[in-house]
Design a protein around this motif. Structure first.
Motif, short mmCIF file in Angstrom:
data_model
loop_
_atom_site.label_atom_id
_atom_site.label_comp_id
_atom_site.label_asym_id
_atom_site.label_seq_id
_atom_site.Cartn_x
_atom_site.Cartn_y
_atom_site.Cartn_z
N SER A 337 -19.47 -32.98 30.93
CA SER A 337 -20.44 -32.66 31.97
C SER A 337 -19.99 -31.56 32.92
O SER A 337 -20.82 -30.83 33.47
CB SER A 337 -20.77 -33.91 32.80
N GLN A 338 -18.68 -31.40 33.10
CA GLN A 338 -18.20 -30.50 34.14
C GLN A 338 -17.48 -29.28 33.59
O GLN A 338 -17.41 -28.25 34.26
CB GLN A 338 -17.27 -31.26 35.09
N ARG A 339 -16.93 -29.36 32.39
CA ARG A 339 -16.14 -28.26 31.84
C ARG A 339 -16.83 -27.58 30.65
O ARG A 339 -16.93 -26.36 30.58
CB ARG A 339 -14.77 -28.79 31.41
N LYS A 340 -17.30 -28.39 29.73
CA LYS A 340 -17.86 -27.83 28.50
C LYS A 340 -19.11 -26.97 28.74
O LYS A 340 -19.27 -25.92 28.10
CB LYS A 340 -18.18 -28.98 27.54
N LEU A 534 -21.81 -41.44 27.61
CA LEU A 534 -21.59 -40.17 26.92
C LEU A 534 -22.89 -39.56 26.41
O LEU A 534 -23.07 -38.34 26.45
CB LEU A 534 -20.62 -40.36 25.76
N VAL A 535 -23.82 -40.39 25.94
CA VAL A 535 -25.11 -39.86 25.49
C VAL A 535 -25.85 -39.23 26.66
O VAL A 535 -26.40 -38.12 26.54
CB VAL A 535 -25.96 -40.96 24.83
N ARG A 536 -25.88 -39.92 27.79
CA ARG A 536 -26.54 -39.33 28.97
C ARG A 536 -25.86 -38.02 29.36
O ARG A 536 -26.51 -37.04 29.74
CB ARG A 536 -26.53 -40.30 30.15
N SER A 566 -31.34 -40.18 40.90
CA SER A 566 -31.11 -41.34 41.76
C SER A 566 -30.74 -42.61 41.00
O SER A 566 -29.95 -43.41 41.50
CB SER A 566 -32.33 -41.60 42.66
N PRO A 567 -31.25 -42.86 39.76
CA PRO A 567 -30.82 -44.07 39.06
C PRO A 567 -29.49 -43.92 38.31
O PRO A 567 -29.00 -44.92 37.75
CB PRO A 567 -31.95 -44.31 38.04
N GLU A 568 -28.90 -42.71 38.28
CA GLU A 568 -27.67 -42.52 37.52
C GLU A 568 -26.54 -43.38 38.09
O GLU A 568 -26.31 -43.41 39.30
CB GLU A 568 -27.26 -41.04 37.54
N LEU A 573 -20.63 -38.32 36.23
CA LEU A 573 -21.81 -37.60 35.75
C LEU A 573 -22.72 -37.24 36.91
O LEU A 573 -23.26 -36.12 36.97
CB LEU A 573 -22.55 -38.46 34.72
N LEU A 574 -22.89 -38.14 37.85
CA LEU A 574 -23.71 -37.86 39.03
C LEU A 574 -23.17 -36.65 39.80
O LEU A 574 -23.91 -35.74 40.19
CB LEU A 574 -23.73 -39.10 39.92
N THR A 575 -21.85 -36.62 39.98
CA THR A 575 -21.22 -35.50 40.67
C THR A 575 -21.44 -34.20 39.91
O THR A 575 -21.71 -33.15 40.51
CB THR A 575 -19.71 -35.77 40.83
N ALA A 576 -21.34 -34.27 38.58
CA ALA A 576 -21.54 -33.06 37.77
C ALA A 576 -22.96 -32.53 37.89
O ALA A 576 -23.17 -31.32 37.99
CB ALA A 576 -21.21 -33.36 36.31
N VAL A 577 -23.94 -33.43 37.87
CA VAL A 577 -25.33 -33.00 37.98
C VAL A 577 -25.57 -32.35 39.35
O VAL A 577 -26.23 -31.31 39.45
CB VAL A 577 -26.29 -34.18 37.75
#
Length: 804
Positions: A337-340, A534-536, A566-568, A573-577
């Motif tokens: 989520s953050q590097r790739k 991981l899928v999300r 908000s539901p994450e 992942l939330l931080t990455a988004v």
């Protein structure tokens, strides 16, 4: 005068069996320079060569005991001639301290007035600290003595062999290249222990003593767990005599793998609270740097075309070992989520390059510096993960271990490693390497449907792929999951007719996804309800890619954020988004007219999430997002007054400065209030936070003051970042426009004067707002003029591609 490949090859043919004795004097009344006496011994196969030494004063030179009156020193190189056989060269000089993280970095801590000096090295930087043959294939043992304030602790590559007052002597290192030299001196606060018969330690500034003590047990456990896990994976034992790690101020890199004493930027030791996401990322960095003890330090590349042999391996092993060895779950979520996502962006720019370029494609060290990028790190990591998936872990480790043993304390190339892997496996690793490592770009994996609704996987590209594909029912539950191989022939999935299908659902390969309409509609409905983190993560990364390329419109992306942020429930992942949305999406995919709506959508989603979660880590991430986006000055002001959010999340120092900066951006906090916050904080981080907040105020005077401060001749790397990043405001283009033009005018001269590391800082400070067509054209014109230094030119060309 960046060292060229031709010069390095020629010098390596002339010089061998090198050793260094370095004597540093960090005492004295001169706060701007230190003393350096270096004795080099080497075999010379020819009469002439040169040493590198940058910005020395008061230089004296002796060759084989004879003083040289005319040194031929030009401020960067010392010419040596009349050489024959075994040679001894002694150089004495005064060397400058720096504030930009490239060399002997000096810093006085505003919290307590204590001074710290640390040699942060990388490409072409060893020569800023001591005279040397500054290239990776001239490895040498180094013996070090240091004179320092008797109150100080001095840490270096080897164990201390003697200490008398303020004079420290260190054990001679095994053969290492000059860029791996390190020395750190100051009144460090230390935590030490022994493990596996070796001394270990963690060190930080005195003003961070409470934070180091807070995290000491975890840092020790993480270090020893990773160390023990590497001992299980690798046949070669740890090759050095100690393992210190130090949080240092002013680091240009996240960390540097210098053997015996790894250095980290001290932002990795945050004040106040440490979130689970921060702890996991820090563990991955610790494991990454430890991997370098084998990949980079024990076995070193011959020239910089094989940067990936260091960085791709360390990046892959860092995430792997942090989870498997040290027990930090979710490292793949962070990578995916953050590097790739940044690697996909980098691989579509003109500056893209193969993970493993040819030597001639890296003609000098400045060019090599530009390859320390998302290709060499995140894409290389992803390629190695695909190799392990395709090859099998046992064969992979067998080949790696053969390579490490064969080239211990020496230099090696891609061909050496591929040969070892090929010997360990029945698969054709050489052909795999040609397709994956010698070519730039990436393939696309598309989901198509036949007439019966059967999903069919199709590859657009040339590489073989092995990855997991997962099918979902309409309600978001998993209908099936399996590992598939995809090459030239399409792969039908008849058992999953009519179902949503996500290829590469766990990110095993490096390829763009193109989903069919039915799966796309399913994702927009069910994304946050899918159980597999991981899928999300893969699907959010797919959304990042599509909004960047225009395959997904900004309004549809904003709707995705509004519905599914908000539901994450995964904080990483939330931080990455949040970071991606408020970073590249806001500054490059949104027009100035669209920015307010995007910011408000994020704020609303964060507020809704805070109202509905009882997970502390999720609440912290959402609170940080709301602190950066809310327009409710009264709400944010109440957070400062209470020291916590209205939902009960305590403000750590970082979040508090986010609130202060946001209030300043809204025009709701003046200079006097910001100064009160700075005094309340009383730390270096507080000084930087105040500078950023002052620059963020929505007035012409504030922007002018920030720009003037950023252009001060000796501004530190951290202060430059704070001033310029605070200055940009994507919602007030009229205030910022003059400084976009000023940045394009002045940045090349700043980069030229300050060097590689500061060029990186300058390039990353590119305006994070909508750039007009005229400004874009001016950027292109400046680049076309050839007046922009190599490192900055690479970053600016990347920005030009993003704008175009």
């Amino acid at each position: 005068m960046s060292l060229t490949l031709a010069e390095a090859r020629a010098r390596a043919a002339l010089v061998s069996d090198v050793s260094y004795e370095i004597d540093l004097d960090l005492t004295g009344d001169d706060p701007d320079t230190y003393g350096c006496r270096t004795t080099l011994r080497f075999d010379a196969a020819g009469p002439e060569t040169f040493l590198e030494l940058t910005n020395a004063t008061g230089l004296s030179l002796a060759v084989d005991g004879t003083p040289v009156e005319r040194t031929g020193y030009d401020g960067r190189r010392i010419a040596l001639d009349g050489l024959a056989g075994r040679t001894e060269v002694v150089v004495e000089a005064r060397m400058p301290y720096v504030t930009d993280g490239d060399g002997m970095h000096a810093m006085t801590d505003p919290a307590d007035g204590e001074r710290y000096v640390s040699a942060y090295l990388s490409l072409d930087v060893a020569q800023r600290v001591f005279p040397c043959f500054d290239q990776v294939d001239l490895k040498a043992p180094i013996t070090l003595t240091v004179a320092a304030d008797p109150r100080w602790t001095v840490i270096a590559n080897g164990q201390v062999t003697s200490r008398e007052g303020g004079r420290w002597t260190f054990a001679t290192t095994p053969r290492i290249c000059p860029s791996l030299f390190v020395v750190c001196a100051g009144p460090w606060h230390s935590v030490t222990w022994e493990h596996a018969g070796l001394p270990f330690g963690w060190h930080a500034r005195q003003s961070l003593a409470a934070e180091l003590d807070r995290d000491a047990a975890e840092l020790e456990r993480t270090t020893t767990d990773c160390f023990d896990h590497y001992a299980e994976l690798f046949d070669e034992p740890y090759p050095f005599d100690s393992y210190d790690q130090l949080f240092g101020p002013g680091h240009n890199w996240g960390a540097m793998e210098t053997p015996g004493c790894v250095t980290y930027r001290d932002e990795l030791l945050p004040r106040g609270r440490v979130t689970d996401d921060q702890r996991m990322k820090r563990a991955a960095v610790i494991a990454h740097e430890m991997a370098h003890m084998w990949f980079g330090n024990l076995v070193t590349m011959r020239w910089w075309e094989d940067t990936w042999l260091n960085e791709s391996f360390a990046d892959y092993m860092g995430y792997r070992v942090a989870e498997a060895g040290a027990g930090f779950a979710g490292t793949l979520v962070a990578h995916e989520s953050q590097r790739k996502p940044a690697a996909y962006v980098a691989d579509e720019r003109r500056s893209t390059h193969p993970v493993a370029p040819r030597p001639e494609d890296v003609p000098d060290v400045d060019s090599a510096f530009t390859n320390f990028d998302s290709i060499s790190y995140a894409k290389g990591n992803s390629c190695l993960r695909q190799l392990v998936t395709w090859l099998g872990d046992d064969d992979f480790l067998s080949g790696v271990n053969a390579h490490l043993t064969r080239h211990r304390f020496g230099n090696a190339t891609l061909d050496d490693l591929v040969g070892a892997l090929d010997e360990a496996s029945e698969r054709d690793v050489r052909q795999w390497a040609e397709l994956w490592l010698r070519r730039s770009g990436f393939d696309t994996i598309a989901v198509e449907r036949d007439d019966d609704g059967v999903p069919v996987l199709v590859r657009e590209g040339v590489r073989p792929h092995r990855f997991r594909v997962t099918a979902f029912r309409a309600d978001g539950t998993v209908a099936g999951s399996e590992l598939v191989d995809l090459a030239d022939s399409p792969v039908p999935l008849p058992d999953w007719a009519g179902l949503a299908v996500v290829p590469n659902s766990h990110g095993e390969t490096f390829a763009r996804l193109r989903l069919d309409p039915a799966t796309t509609a399913f994702v927009h409905e069910q994304l946050s309800h899918l159980d597999d983190d991981l899928v999300r993560t893969v699907l959010w990364a797919h959304a990042f890619d599509e909004v960047r390329t225009g395959a997904l419109s900004l309004p549809v992306y904003v709707d995705l954020v509004a519905r599914h942020l908000s539901p994450e429930r995964n904080p990483s992942l939330l931080t990455a988004v949040l970071d991606r949305t408020l970073g590249s999406v806001l500054s490059r995919s949104a027009s100035a007219a669209e920015v307010p709506g995007l910011v408000d959508a994020v704020a609303a989603a964060c507020a809704a999430g805070l109202a509905g979660t009882d997970d502390e880590q999720v609440a912290i991430a959402l609170a940080r997002g709301l602190a950066a986006t809310s327009r409710d000055a009264a709400l944010l002001g109440s957070w400062l007054a209470e020291g916590r959010t209205d939902t009960g999340v305590e403000l750590d120092p970082g979040m508090r400065w986010t609130v202060v900066t946001r209030l300043s951006t809204l025009g709701a906090m003046d200079a006097e209030a910001i100064e009160a916050e700075r005094l309340r904080d009383g730390s270096l981080a507080g000084d930087l936070g105040a500078a950023r907040a002052l620059a963020a105020r929505p007035t012409a005077a504030a922007k002018a003051e920030a720009w003037k401060a950023a252009l001060e001749p000796d501004v530190s790397n951290r202060m430059f970042e704070a001033q310029v990043h605070g200055l940009w405001d994507p919602e007030r283009l009229d205030l910022c426009a003059p400084y976009v033009d000023a940045y394009l005018e002045h940045a090349p001269a700043v980069a030229e004067r300050r060097g590689q590391g500061f060029s990186l800082v300058v390039g990353r400070a590119f305006p994070s707002l909508e750039v007009t067509p005229a400004q874009r054209d001016r950027l292109a014109a400046v680049l076309a003029s050839g007046s922009v230094p190599t490192v900055l030119a690479r970053l600016w060309n990347d920005h030009l591609d993003d704008l175009t």
